[in-house]
Motif scaffolding. Structure first.
Motif, PDB file in Angstrom:
ATOM      1  N   ASN A 124      23.126  65.971 -28.012  1.00 17.58           N
ATOM      2  CA  ASN A 124      23.052  66.101 -26.574  1.00 17.58           C
ATOM      3  C   ASN A 124      23.042  67.603 -26.198  1.00 17.58           C
ATOM      4  OD1 ASN A 124      26.116  67.185 -25.553  1.00 17.58           O
ATOM      5  ND2 ASN A 124      26.290  65.618 -27.298  1.00 17.58           N
ATOM      6  N   CYS A 125      22.617  67.757 -25.012  1.00 19.72           N
ATOM      7  CA  CYS A 125      22.404  69.229 -24.562  1.00 19.72           C
ATOM      8  C   CYS A 125      23.655  70.000 -24.122  1.00 19.72           C
ATOM      9  CB  CYS A 125      21.524  69.278 -23.309  1.00 19.72           C
ATOM     10  SG  CYS A 125      19.700  68.827 -23.654  1.00 19.72           S
ATOM     11  N   THR A 126      24.716  69.491 -23.925  1.00 25.26           N
ATOM     12  CA  THR A 126      25.820  69.942 -23.792  1.00 25.26           C
ATOM     13  C   THR A 126      26.396  70.662 -25.029  1.00 25.26           C
ATOM     14  OG1 THR A 126      26.574  68.784 -21.578  1.00 25.26           O
ATOM     15  CG2 THR A 126      28.396  69.848 -22.863  1.00 25.26           C
ATOM     16  N   ASP A 127      26.498  70.033 -25.807  1.00 22.68           N
ATOM     17  CA  ASP A 127      26.912  70.496 -27.113  1.00 22.68           C
ATOM     18  C   ASP A 127      25.809  71.313 -27.871  1.00 22.68           C
ATOM     19  OD1 ASP A 127      28.994  68.723 -27.234  1.00 22.68           O
ATOM     20  OD2 ASP A 127      28.322  67.291 -28.443  1.00 22.68           O
ATOM     21  N   ASN A 128      24.548  71.193 -27.641  1.00 23.71           N
ATOM     22  CA  ASN A 128      23.693  72.242 -28.011  1.00 23.71           C
ATOM     23  C   ASN A 128      24.003  73.640 -27.216  1.00 23.71           C
ATOM     24  OD1 ASN A 128      22.389  70.456 -29.696  1.00 23.71           O
ATOM     25  ND2 ASN A 128      20.741  70.206 -28.296  1.00 23.71           N
ATOM     26  N   LEU A 129      24.320  73.478 -26.101  1.00 25.13           N
ATOM     27  CA  LEU A 129      24.438  74.616 -25.505  1.00 25.13           C
ATOM     28  C   LEU A 129      25.764  75.585 -26.327  1.00 25.13           C
ATOM     29  CD1 LEU A 129      24.782  76.733 -22.868  1.00 25.13           C
ATOM     30  CD2 LEU A 129      26.103  75.220 -21.738  1.00 25.13           C
ATOM     31  N   HIS A 130      26.905  74.902 -26.357  1.00 23.58           N
ATOM     32  CA  HIS A 130      28.111  75.402 -27.065  1.00 23.58           C
ATOM     33  C   HIS A 130      27.582  75.726 -28.452  1.00 23.58           C
ATOM     34  CE1 HIS A 130      30.066  74.930 -22.988  1.00 23.58           C
ATOM     35  NE2 HIS A 130      29.587  73.748 -23.256  1.00 23.58           N
ATOM     36  N   ALA A 131      26.899  75.230 -29.036  1.00 22.46           N
ATOM     37  CA  ALA A 131      26.786  75.569 -30.285  1.00 22.46           C
ATOM     38  C   ALA A 131      25.538  76.848 -30.562  1.00 22.46           C
ATOM     39  CB  ALA A 131      25.899  74.536 -31.115  1.00 22.46           C
ATOM     40  N   ALA A 132      24.912  76.863 -29.643  1.00 23.37           N
ATOM     41  CA  ALA A 132      23.916  77.901 -29.548  1.00 23.37           C
ATOM     42  C   ALA A 132      24.704  79.374 -28.877  1.00 23.37           C
ATOM     43  CB  ALA A 132      22.806  77.798 -28.670  1.00 23.37           C
ATOM     44  N   LEU A 133      25.436  79.198 -28.085  1.00 17.72           N
ATOM     45  CA  LEU A 133      26.467  80.303 -27.749  1.00 17.72           C
ATOM     46  C   LEU A 133      27.269  80.861 -28.846  1.00 17.72           C
ATOM     47  CD1 LEU A 133      27.376  79.429 -24.080  1.00 17.72           C
ATOM     48  CD2 LEU A 133      25.756  81.277 -24.863  1.00 17.72           C
ATOM     49  N   ALA A 134      27.979  79.829 -29.600  1.00 17.03           N
ATOM     50  CA  ALA A 134      28.605  80.305 -30.723  1.00 17.03           C
ATOM     51  C   ALA A 134      28.060  81.098 -31.740  1.00 17.03           C
ATOM     52  CB  ALA A 134      29.150  78.914 -31.516  1.00 17.03           C
ATOM     53  N   MET A 135      26.741  80.646 -32.070  1.00 18.09           N
ATOM     54  CA  MET A 135      25.779  81.268 -32.959  1.00 18.09           C
ATOM     55  C   MET A 135      25.907  82.850 -32.628  1.00 18.09           C
ATOM     56  SD  MET A 135      22.673  79.069 -34.417  1.00 18.09           S
ATOM     57  CE  MET A 135      22.502  77.917 -33.069  1.00 18.09           C
ATOM     58  N   LEU A 136      25.808  83.287 -31.324  1.00 15.97           N
ATOM     59  CA  LEU A 136      25.726  84.726 -30.812  1.00 15.97           C
ATOM     60  C   LEU A 136      26.956  85.349 -30.748  1.00 15.97           C
ATOM     61  CD1 LEU A 136      23.097  84.753 -27.951  1.00 15.97           C
ATOM     62  CD2 LEU A 136      22.721  85.255 -30.490  1.00 15.97           C
ATOM     63  N   GLY A 137      28.212  84.301 -31.180  1.00 14.31           N
ATOM     64  CA  GLY A 137      29.544  84.798 -30.810  1.00 14.31           C
ATOM     65  C   GLY A 137      29.765  84.998 -29.135  1.00 14.31           C
ATOM     66  N   PHE A 138      28.890  84.590 -28.227  1.00 10.78           N
ATOM     67  CA  PHE A 138      29.328  84.576 -26.936  1.00 10.78           C
ATOM     68  C   PHE A 138      30.474  83.847 -26.491  1.00 10.78           C
ATOM     69  CE2 PHE A 138      28.071  83.911 -22.515  1.00 10.78           C
ATOM     70  CZ  PHE A 138      27.818  85.272 -22.056  1.00 10.78           C
ATOM     71  N   PRO A 139      31.322  84.237 -25.734  1.00  9.26           N
ATOM     72  CA  PRO A 139      32.746  83.272 -25.446  1.00  9.26           C
ATOM     73  C   PRO A 139      32.271  81.675 -24.847  1.00  9.26           C
ATOM     74  CG  PRO A 139      32.827  85.408 -24.397  1.00  9.26           C
ATOM     75  CD  PRO A 139      31.271  85.466 -25.005  1.00  9.26           C
ATOM     76  N   ARG A 140      32.948  80.801 -25.299  1.00 11.65           N
ATOM     77  CA  ARG A 140      32.853  79.521 -24.772  1.00 11.65           C
ATOM     78  C   ARG A 140      32.941  79.466 -22.766  1.00 11.65           C
ATOM     79  NH1 ARG A 140      32.347  74.502 -26.645  1.00 11.65           N
ATOM     80  NH2 ARG A 140      33.013  72.696 -25.219  1.00 11.65           N
ATOM     81  N   THR A 141      32.155  78.834 -22.541  1.00  8.98           N
ATOM     82  CA  THR A 141      32.048  78.550 -21.025  1.00  8.98           C
ATOM     83  C   THR A 141      32.043  77.213 -20.417  1.00  8.98           C
ATOM     84  OG1 THR A 141      29.644  78.654 -20.687  1.00  8.98           O
ATOM     85  CG2 THR A 141      30.486  80.905 -20.939  1.00  8.98           C
ATOM     86  N   GLU A 142      32.010  77.194 -19.274  1.00  6.21           N
ATOM     87  CA  GLU A 142      31.884  75.664 -18.682  1.00  6.21           C
ATOM     88  C   GLU A 142      30.341  75.348 -18.890  1.00  6.21           C
ATOM     89  OE1 GLU A 142      31.141  75.464 -14.308  1.00  6.21           O
ATOM     90  OE2 GLU A 142      32.247  77.625 -14.253  1.00  6.21           O
ATOM     91  N   THR A 143      29.960  74.230 -18.609  1.00 10.26           N
ATOM     92  CA  THR A 143      28.507  73.540 -18.944  1.00 10.26           C
ATOM     93  C   THR A 143      27.837  73.653 -17.419  1.00 10.26           C
ATOM     94  OG1 THR A 143      29.111  72.522 -20.738  1.00 10.26           O
ATOM     95  CG2 THR A 143      27.007  72.004 -19.677  1.00 10.26           C
ATOM     96  N   PRO A 144      27.381  74.796 -17.014  1.00  9.20           N
ATOM     97  CA  PRO A 144      26.619  74.631 -15.478  1.00  9.20           C
ATOM     98  C   PRO A 144      25.714  73.664 -15.670  1.00  9.20           C
ATOM     99  CG  PRO A 144      26.761  77.130 -16.340  1.00  9.20           C
ATOM    100  CD  PRO A 144      27.096  76.116 -17.507  1.00  9.20           C
ATOM    101  N   SER A 145      25.103  73.402 -14.219  1.00  9.45           N
ATOM    102  CA  SER A 145      23.845  72.229 -14.428  1.00  9.45           C
ATOM    103  C   SER A 145      22.689  73.398 -14.850  1.00  9.45           C
ATOM    104  CB  SER A 145      23.621  71.804 -12.861  1.00  9.45           C
ATOM    105  OG  SER A 145      24.414  70.852 -12.803  1.00  9.45           O
ATOM    106  N   PRO A 146      21.889  72.776 -15.737  1.00  7.72           N
ATOM    107  CA  PRO A 146      20.884  73.568 -16.092  1.00  7.72           C
ATOM    108  C   PRO A 146      19.499  73.425 -15.301  1.00  7.72           C
ATOM    109  CG  PRO A 146      20.908  71.526 -17.574  1.00  7.72           C
ATOM    110  CD  PRO A 146      21.936  71.466 -16.434  1.00  7.72           C
TER     111      PRO A 146
END
Length: 196
Positions: free
Chosen positions: A108-130
């Motif tokens: 799912n896209c929500t998990d994809n968002l957080h996995a992609a941010l983690a690859m950059l070491g970017f802090p975990r955030t909420e999931t805004p509407s895309p």
């Protein structure tokens, strides 16, 4: 060109002035797209604020795409598609697929968002509407929506120009239960490149 694999996500850092070209390689793939202030993950591209800023639910070439602090983070510089991009539907998540009848885990896209941010070491955030690039959600006069097929064709692309330093995240939406990724409901890869 780089690839966002089918059903997966990728994140890219852009400096102010750089741009990203996202290509709908096969013409049928929805790309859930987010942007975050590179220095403050609590500031992000916001669909609710975008509606008021552009006076529409469909962003068009030349529109500034604004954050939850009502300032431009990206500009939609180019769009070779018919311009039908969705700004009202939330990113898919495990709860959405459960409601559709899935009993096992579904990409799912929500998990994809957080996995992609983690690859950059970017802090975990909420999931805004895309910003759901190429997602066709017709809105009837009575406000009802339907799950349409994309109107784009193979090779259609958008160029998003960074107005501030930001992180752009793309998810090649894994939806395979309604026809937003084409009549055959088959998610595929898309391509992207960073432009100076």
């Amino acid at each position: 060109m780089e690839t966002v694999p089918a059903r997966r996500g990728r994140a890219v850092r852009l400096r102010a002035g750089q741009a990203i070209r996202i290509v709908n390689t096969h013409g049928t793939q929805v790309v859930d797209t987010w942007a975050f202030n590179a220095d403050d993950p609590t500031e992000f591209l916001s669909m609710e604020h975008l509606h008021g800023a552009i006076g529409s639910v469909f962003p068009a070439k030349g529109d500034a795409l604004v954050t939850n602090r009502r300032r431009p983070i990206l500009t939609l510089e180019e769009d070779t598609s018919p311009g039908r991009h969705d700004t009202v539907i939330a990113a898919c998540d495990v709860h959405r697929y459960r409601a559709l009848g899935c009993t096992d885990y579904h990409d799912n896209c929500t998990d994809n968002l957080h996995a992609a941010l983690a690859m950059l070491g970017f802090p975990r955030t909420e999931t805004p509407s895309p910003l759901n690039l190429w997602m066709n959600i017709p809105i009837a006069p009575d406000g009802r929506i339907t799950w349409g097929e994309p109107l784009s064709k193979p090779g259609d692309f958008v160029i998003l120009r960074a107005m501030i330093d930001c992180v752009v995240v793309m998810s090649a939406c894994p939806q395979d239960m309604v026809p937003i990724n084409g009549r055959d409901c088959r998610p595929v890869e898309v391509e992207f490149e960073v432009l100076e």
